[in-house]
Structures are given as structure tokens and as C-alpha cells.
Design a protein around this motif. Structure first.
Motif, short mmCIF file in Angstrom:
data_model
loop_
_atom_site.label_atom_id
_atom_site.label_comp_id
_atom_site.label_asym_id
_atom_site.label_seq_id
_atom_site.Cartn_x
_atom_site.Cartn_y
_atom_site.Cartn_z
N LEU A 162 0.79 -1.24 -0.07
CA LEU A 162 -0.03 0.08 0.08
C LEU A 162 0.82 1.13 0.13
O LEU A 162 0.16 2.31 -0.31
CB LEU A 162 -1.00 0.11 1.24
CG LEU A 162 -1.88 -0.91 1.21
CD1 LEU A 162 -3.00 -0.89 2.34
CD2 LEU A 162 -2.91 -1.14 0.00
N CYS A 163 2.13 1.00 0.25
CA CYS A 163 3.00 2.30 0.34
C CYS A 163 4.52 1.94 0.15
O CYS A 163 4.74 0.65 0.07
CB CYS A 163 2.77 3.39 1.41
SG CYS A 163 3.96 2.99 2.77
N PRO A 164 5.25 2.66 -0.58
CA PRO A 164 6.57 2.39 -0.77
C PRO A 164 7.71 1.87 0.37
O PRO A 164 8.47 1.20 -0.25
CB PRO A 164 7.17 3.86 -1.30
CG PRO A 164 6.13 4.74 -1.73
CD PRO A 164 4.96 4.27 -0.73
N ARG A 165 6.94 1.86 1.46
CA ARG A 165 7.91 1.32 2.72
C ARG A 165 7.99 -0.12 2.72
O ARG A 165 9.01 -0.75 3.04
CB ARG A 165 7.24 1.79 4.03
CG ARG A 165 7.89 1.52 5.04
CD ARG A 165 7.51 2.09 6.44
NE ARG A 165 8.22 1.63 7.64
CZ ARG A 165 8.02 2.10 8.86
NH1 ARG A 165 7.40 3.25 8.88
NH2 ARG A 165 8.68 1.44 9.88
N GLY A 166 7.00 -0.75 2.03
CA GLY A 166 6.97 -2.14 1.78
C GLY A 166 7.02 -3.07 3.03
O GLY A 166 7.96 -3.96 3.08
N CYS A 167 6.30 -2.89 4.10
CA CYS A 167 6.40 -3.60 5.25
C CYS A 167 6.24 -5.10 5.09
O CYS A 167 5.55 -5.53 4.37
CB CYS A 167 5.53 -3.16 6.43
SG CYS A 167 5.89 -1.63 6.81
N ARG A 168 7.13 -5.82 5.64
CA ARG A 168 7.07 -7.26 5.57
C ARG A 168 6.03 -7.68 6.74
O ARG A 168 6.49 -7.39 7.94
CB ARG A 168 8.61 -7.94 5.82
CG ARG A 168 9.38 -7.62 4.69
CD ARG A 168 10.53 -8.48 4.93
NE ARG A 168 11.72 -8.09 3.74
CZ ARG A 168 11.47 -8.75 2.44
NH1 ARG A 168 10.55 -9.62 2.15
NH2 ARG A 168 12.14 -8.41 1.43
N ILE A 169 5.16 -8.29 6.43
CA ILE A 169 3.99 -8.64 7.67
C ILE A 169 4.02 -9.91 7.63
O ILE A 169 4.00 -10.70 6.61
CB ILE A 169 2.72 -7.72 7.24
CG1 ILE A 169 1.99 -8.11 5.91
CG2 ILE A 169 2.95 -6.26 7.38
CD1 ILE A 169 0.69 -7.41 5.90
N ILE A 170 3.42 -10.42 8.81
CA ILE A 170 2.95 -11.90 9.02
C ILE A 170 1.48 -11.73 9.40
O ILE A 170 1.12 -11.17 10.43
CB ILE A 170 3.78 -12.52 10.06
CG1 ILE A 170 5.38 -12.44 9.72
CG2 ILE A 170 3.48 -13.90 10.47
CD1 ILE A 170 6.24 -12.82 10.65
N VAL A 171 0.66 -12.81 8.56
CA VAL A 171 -0.69 -13.02 8.81
C VAL A 171 -0.87 -14.09 9.54
O VAL A 171 -0.69 -15.16 8.76
CB VAL A 171 -1.59 -12.53 7.71
CG1 VAL A 171 -3.09 -12.41 8.07
CG2 VAL A 171 -0.99 -10.98 7.12
N ASP A 172 -1.76 -14.30 10.59
CA ASP A 172 -2.30 -15.56 10.76
C ASP A 172 -3.62 -16.02 10.08
O ASP A 172 -4.50 -15.13 10.27
CB ASP A 172 -2.55 -15.49 12.49
CG ASP A 172 -3.09 -16.91 12.95
OD1 ASP A 172 -2.54 -17.34 13.97
OD2 ASP A 172 -4.08 -17.73 12.37
N SER A 173 -3.58 -17.05 9.19
CA SER A 173 -4.62 -17.20 8.45
C SER A 173 -5.82 -17.75 9.11
O SER A 173 -7.03 -17.71 8.45
CB SER A 173 -4.12 -18.24 7.40
OG SER A 173 -3.79 -19.42 7.84
N GLU A 174 -6.01 -17.95 10.42
CA GLU A 174 -7.02 -18.12 11.32
C GLU A 174 -7.52 -17.14 11.80
O GLU A 174 -8.87 -16.69 11.79
CB GLU A 174 -6.74 -19.23 11.91
CG GLU A 174 -6.54 -20.85 11.13
CD GLU A 174 -6.13 -21.83 12.03
OE1 GLU A 174 -6.08 -22.04 13.46
OE2 GLU A 174 -5.51 -22.99 11.31
#
Ligand code: SF4
Length: 119
Positions: free
Chosen positions: A9-21
Motif C-alpha cells: 500500500l505504500c513504498p515502505r513495503g513492510c514485511r508482515i505476517i498474517v495468521d490465516s485463522e
């Protein structure tokens, strides 16, 4: 299961972790990432930019875009619909070229104006 994603969503490009549940997000630097992560798991969406053919203008192609994000899995079909356009100058920036493309509720609009090319 945890999914590693990059927020686009922006140039910072955060590496995120999403719990799929639980859809819990970590690694996002702002609240937009907290919305992006679950959306990316449930139903990925993207803004689409492309070009369409135009006659009678200085250029043979005009840049076009969606008014908002569309389902990622409909991107290719949308590009095919855009390629069918046979536009004629003049076209105004923001002019709706394909309303409600593929029933998504999103319009394809011109990203710039192109006037008639006088000989
Ligand atoms: S989480 Fe926020 S700061 Fe990070 S890339 Fe996404 S929009 Fe940008």
C-alpha cells in the motif's frame, strides 16, 4: 498457519505476517497494513493501470486505470476488456470508458486527456 506478505500500500513495503485463522497481523507500521493483511488472505485486490487504443489523437494509446481496487483474479479479464476499446479523441481525464467492468462495481477511466490531433 502464518503467511509472510509484503504490504504494497505504500513504498515502505513492510514485511508482515498474517495468521490465516485469526487474521492477526504483525510487522505492519500502520493501520493500513492491518487491513491489507487479512484482505490479502481472504480476497486479494489490486488497482489496475493499463493503456487503451485511441484514434485521432497525437498518441495511439491512452493510459487508463480503475477507480478503485478490483479482485486480483479478475485482472487478466479486465485487461482483455480494456484491449477491446476503440476510443476516438477527444477524451477527458477521468472520463468513464467502461462502467462497472465485469460487474465489479469499479469503472475504467482515462488517466489523462487527449485532444484531437489536427493535421
Ligand atoms: S503497513 Fe503501512 S507503512 Fe507499512 S507498507 Fe503498509 S501502508 Fe506502508
Amino acid at each position: 498457519m502464518k503467511k509472510n506478505l509484503v504490504c504494497v500500500l505504500c513504498p515502505r513495503g513492510c514485511r508482515i505476517i498474517v495468521d490465516s485463522e485469526s487474521l492477526e497481523v504483525i510487522g505492519n507500521a500502520c493501520s493500513r497494513g492491518a487491513q491489507f493483511g487479512p484482505q490479502e488472505i481472504i480476497s486479494p485486490q489490486r488497482m489496475l493501470t493499463s493503456t487503451a487504443s485511441i484514434k485521432g489523437a497525437l498518441h495511439k494509446k491512452i493510459p487508463v486505470r480503475t477507480t478503485s481496487a478490483i479482485p486480483f483474479d479478475q485482472t487478466f479479464q479486465c485487461i482483455q476488456e480494456i484491449q477491446k476499446l476503440q476510443l476516438t479523441a477527444p477524451i477527458e481525464v477521468g472520463q468513464v470508458l467502461i462502467p462497472n467492468i465485469l460487474g465489479t462495481g469499479v469503472d475504467i477511466i482515462a488517466s489523462r486527456s487527449l485532444c484531437i490531433n489536427l493535421p
